[in-house]
Write a protein that holds these residues in place. Sequence first.
Motif, PDB file in Angstrom:
ATOM      1  N   GLY A  91       0.811  -1.212   0.000  1.00 15.40           N
ATOM      2  CA  GLY A  91       0.000   0.000   0.000  1.00 15.40           C
ATOM      3  C   GLY A  91       0.844   1.261   0.000  1.00 15.40           C
ATOM      4  O   GLY A  91       0.520   2.233  -0.689  1.00 15.40           O
ATOM      5  N   LEU A  92       1.938   1.270   0.764  1.00 16.66           N
ATOM      6  CA  LEU A  92       2.824   2.424   0.777  1.00 16.66           C
ATOM      7  C   LEU A  92       3.520   2.606  -0.569  1.00 16.66           C
ATOM      8  O   LEU A  92       3.646   3.727  -1.067  1.00 16.66           O
ATOM      9  CB  LEU A  92       3.864   2.278   1.896  1.00 16.66           C
ATOM     10  N   VAL A  93       3.988   1.486  -1.146  1.00 20.53           N
ATOM     11  CA  VAL A  93       4.617   1.564  -2.470  1.00 20.53           C
ATOM     12  C   VAL A  93       3.626   2.101  -3.496  1.00 20.53           C
ATOM     13  O   VAL A  93       3.958   2.959  -4.326  1.00 20.53           O
ATOM     14  CB  VAL A  93       5.143   0.178  -2.890  1.00 20.53           C
ATOM     15  N   TRP A  94       2.403   1.600  -3.433  1.00 17.11           N
ATOM     16  CA  TRP A  94       1.362   2.059  -4.347  1.00 17.11           C
ATOM     17  C   TRP A  94       1.073   3.546  -4.151  1.00 17.11           C
ATOM     18  O   TRP A  94       1.013   4.306  -5.122  1.00 17.11           O
ATOM     19  CB  TRP A  94       0.093   1.230  -4.124  1.00 17.11           C
ATOM     20  N   ALA A  95       0.885   3.979  -2.884  1.00 22.51           N
ATOM     21  CA  ALA A  95       0.518   5.370  -2.617  1.00 22.51           C
ATOM     22  C   ALA A  95       1.611   6.331  -3.075  1.00 22.51           C
ATOM     23  O   ALA A  95       1.325   7.338  -3.737  1.00 22.51           O
ATOM     24  CB  ALA A  95       0.240   5.556  -1.120  1.00 22.51           C
ATOM     25  N   VAL A  96       2.869   6.030  -2.742  1.00 20.68           N
ATOM     26  CA  VAL A  96       3.971   6.902  -3.159  1.00 20.68           C
ATOM     27  C   VAL A  96       4.193   6.803  -4.664  1.00 20.68           C
ATOM     28  O   VAL A  96       4.418   7.814  -5.345  1.00 20.68           O
ATOM     29  CB  VAL A  96       5.253   6.543  -2.389  1.00 20.68           C
ATOM     30  N   GLY A  97       4.118   5.569  -5.193  1.00 18.52           N
ATOM     31  CA  GLY A  97       4.342   5.371  -6.617  1.00 18.52           C
ATOM     32  C   GLY A  97       3.308   6.041  -7.489  1.00 18.52           C
ATOM     33  O   GLY A  97       3.587   6.364  -8.651  1.00 18.52           O
ATOM     34  N   VAL A  98       2.117   6.248  -6.966  1.00 18.02           N
ATOM     35  CA  VAL A  98       1.077   6.960  -7.717  1.00 18.02           C
ATOM     36  C   VAL A  98       1.154   8.463  -7.458  1.00 18.02           C
ATOM     37  O   VAL A  98       1.070   9.267  -8.382  1.00 18.02           O
ATOM     38  CB  VAL A  98      -0.324   6.426  -7.339  1.00 18.02           C
ATOM     39  N   THR A  99       1.358   8.854  -6.212  1.00 19.01           N
ATOM     40  CA  THR A  99       1.278  10.271  -5.843  1.00 19.01           C
ATOM     41  C   THR A  99       2.399  11.097  -6.458  1.00 19.01           C
ATOM     42  O   THR A  99       2.161  12.201  -6.961  1.00 19.01           O
ATOM     43  CB  THR A  99       1.294  10.407  -4.312  1.00 19.01           C
ATOM     44  N   VAL A 100       3.624  10.587  -6.431  1.00 20.01           N
ATOM     45  CA  VAL A 100       4.765  11.378  -6.922  1.00 20.01           C
ATOM     46  C   VAL A 100       4.685  11.635  -8.428  1.00 20.01           C
ATOM     47  O   VAL A 100       4.722  12.795  -8.869  1.00 20.01           O
ATOM     48  CB  VAL A 100       6.094  10.700  -6.531  1.00 20.01           C
ATOM     49  N   PRO A 101       4.556  10.587  -9.281  1.00 23.14           N
ATOM     50  CA  PRO A 101       4.406  10.881 -10.713  1.00 23.14           C
ATOM     51  C   PRO A 101       3.143  11.678 -11.024  1.00 23.14           C
ATOM     52  O   PRO A 101       3.132  12.517 -11.929  1.00 23.14           O
ATOM     53  CB  PRO A 101       4.343   9.488 -11.360  1.00 23.14           C
ATOM     54  N   GLN A 102       2.108  11.412 -10.267  1.00 23.75           N
ATOM     55  CA  GLN A 102       0.853  12.146 -10.451  1.00 23.75           C
ATOM     56  C   GLN A 102       1.071  13.637 -10.274  1.00 23.75           C
ATOM     57  O   GLN A 102       0.603  14.448 -11.084  1.00 23.75           O
ATOM     58  CB  GLN A 102      -0.162  11.627  -9.434  1.00 23.75           C
ATOM     59  N   PHE A 103       1.796  14.002  -9.220  1.00 24.97           N
ATOM     60  CA  PHE A 103       2.046  15.417  -8.954  1.00 24.97           C
ATOM     61  C   PHE A 103       2.938  16.037 -10.024  1.00 24.97           C
ATOM     62  O   PHE A 103       2.663  17.139 -10.523  1.00 24.97           O
ATOM     63  CB  PHE A 103       2.691  15.589  -7.576  1.00 24.97           C
ATOM     64  N   LEU A 104       4.018  15.347 -10.396  1.00 27.27           N
ATOM     65  CA  LEU A 104       4.954  15.914 -11.368  1.00 27.27           C
ATOM     66  C   LEU A 104       4.287  16.102 -12.738  1.00 27.27           C
ATOM     67  O   LEU A 104       4.440  17.155 -13.378  1.00 27.27           O
ATOM     68  CB  LEU A 104       6.175  15.009 -11.498  1.00 27.27           C
ATOM     69  N   LEU A 105       3.546  15.092 -13.189  1.00 26.27           N
ATOM     70  CA  LEU A 105       2.866  15.208 -14.475  1.00 26.27           C
ATOM     71  C   LEU A 105       1.764  16.268 -14.430  1.00 26.27           C
ATOM     72  O   LEU A 105       1.583  17.028 -15.388  1.00 26.27           O
ATOM     73  CB  LEU A 105       2.281  13.856 -14.874  1.00 26.27           C
ATOM     74  N   ALA A 106       1.032  16.311 -13.316  1.00 24.87           N
ATOM     75  CA  ALA A 106      -0.029  17.306 -13.180  1.00 24.87           C
ATOM     76  C   ALA A 106       0.545  18.720 -13.138  1.00 24.87           C
ATOM     77  O   ALA A 106      -0.051  19.657 -13.689  1.00 24.87           O
ATOM     78  CB  ALA A 106      -0.852  17.028 -11.931  1.00 24.87           C
ATOM     79  N   LEU A 107       1.702  18.882 -12.508  1.00 27.89           N
ATOM     80  CA  LEU A 107       2.331  20.204 -12.461  1.00 27.89           C
ATOM     81  C   LEU A 107       2.727  20.659 -13.859  1.00 27.89           C
ATOM     82  O   LEU A 107       2.494  21.815 -14.239  1.00 27.89           O
ATOM     83  CB  LEU A 107       3.553  20.156 -11.543  1.00 27.89           C
ATOM     84  N   GLY A 108       3.332  19.748 -14.630  1.00 29.79           N
ATOM     85  CA  GLY A 108       3.684  20.110 -15.995  1.00 29.79           C
ATOM     86  C   GLY A 108       2.460  20.445 -16.836  1.00 29.79           C
ATOM     87  O   GLY A 108       2.463  21.420 -17.609  1.00 29.79           O
ATOM     88  N   LEU A 109       1.395  19.653 -16.686  1.00 32.38           N
ATOM     89  CA  LEU A 109       0.177  19.909 -17.447  1.00 32.38           C
ATOM     90  C   LEU A 109      -0.474  21.215 -17.015  1.00 32.38           C
ATOM     91  O   LEU A 109      -0.986  21.977 -17.854  1.00 32.38           O
ATOM     92  CB  LEU A 109      -0.793  18.742 -17.265  1.00 32.38           C
TER      93      LEU A 109
END
Length: 312
Positions: A91-109
Amino acid sequence: MTLVTGARRPAERAARAGPGGSRITGHGAWFLVLPALIPILVLSVGPLLYGILLAFTDAQSGRTAPTRWIGTLNFQDLLHDTLFWESFRIGLVWAVGVTVPQFLLALGLALLLNQELRLRWLARALAIIPWAMPEVVVGIMWRLVYNADAGVLNETLRDLGLGDGRDWLSGLTTALPAVIVVGVWAGMPQTTVALLAGLQNTPRELHEAAAMDGAGAWRRFWTVTWPALRPVALAITALNLIWNFNSFALVYVLTNGGPGGRTRLPMLFAYEEAFRYGQFGYAAAMGCVMVALISVLLAVFLVGRLRGGDGS
């Protein structure tokens, strides 16, 4: 100065007063708050307290004997349950693995959508389509994309000569990364919207002044954009960590926790204990532990970020 202040005070008191010239306090204020407070108490606080109470019992489905109070026995069993702690790690791997790329891609978009582009309204509308889709629909759609025989991904890889494809959701090494990709795609719009709102609240005059001083785009981002965007980024990242850690429907539709428990998130584990094996008390104890641990981790994250913000 005294005259201005004295003249302003009656106006301020009148603005804070109710329609009849007096403040709404006491029972009147509670009466106005109750319509919003009652659903929260009934739908959130009530089930939470009932779940905590259930965690100290041996509640099971299909048993005729009355439920007994067993104290902390469920929590003691959890300490030695390696499967639960493995699901917590996943669950921790999933949460961090989704949240970090999610934020970086969303910031660029968000930075892109904040520019003066042609058809910007259309790009913004298309960007939030994944947010408008239910998680079950998203899961079914991506199952078709990942299909081993006729999925879009494998067909594309075959056309490019990159192999005959593989069963992405059934592979021991590919299942979790494949599900993380779906989680990033599905949750990115809400992060993009939040960051775009923060960007639009940044005064353009500050960017123009920094540009006149010779600051490039990268320096303007770190000295003007990021300080104004940091509170929004902190809030949406914290919320995403909570939402992603508590994910259930998306992973349930995609893999149902398989293969071999490689994608069994804590919520899936608790669901199986409660509704497949009927161990309601034990599942409630899992929920209590997850709430406590994720609260501690989130508090550490927020304190660290706030201290970092104060020191910058």
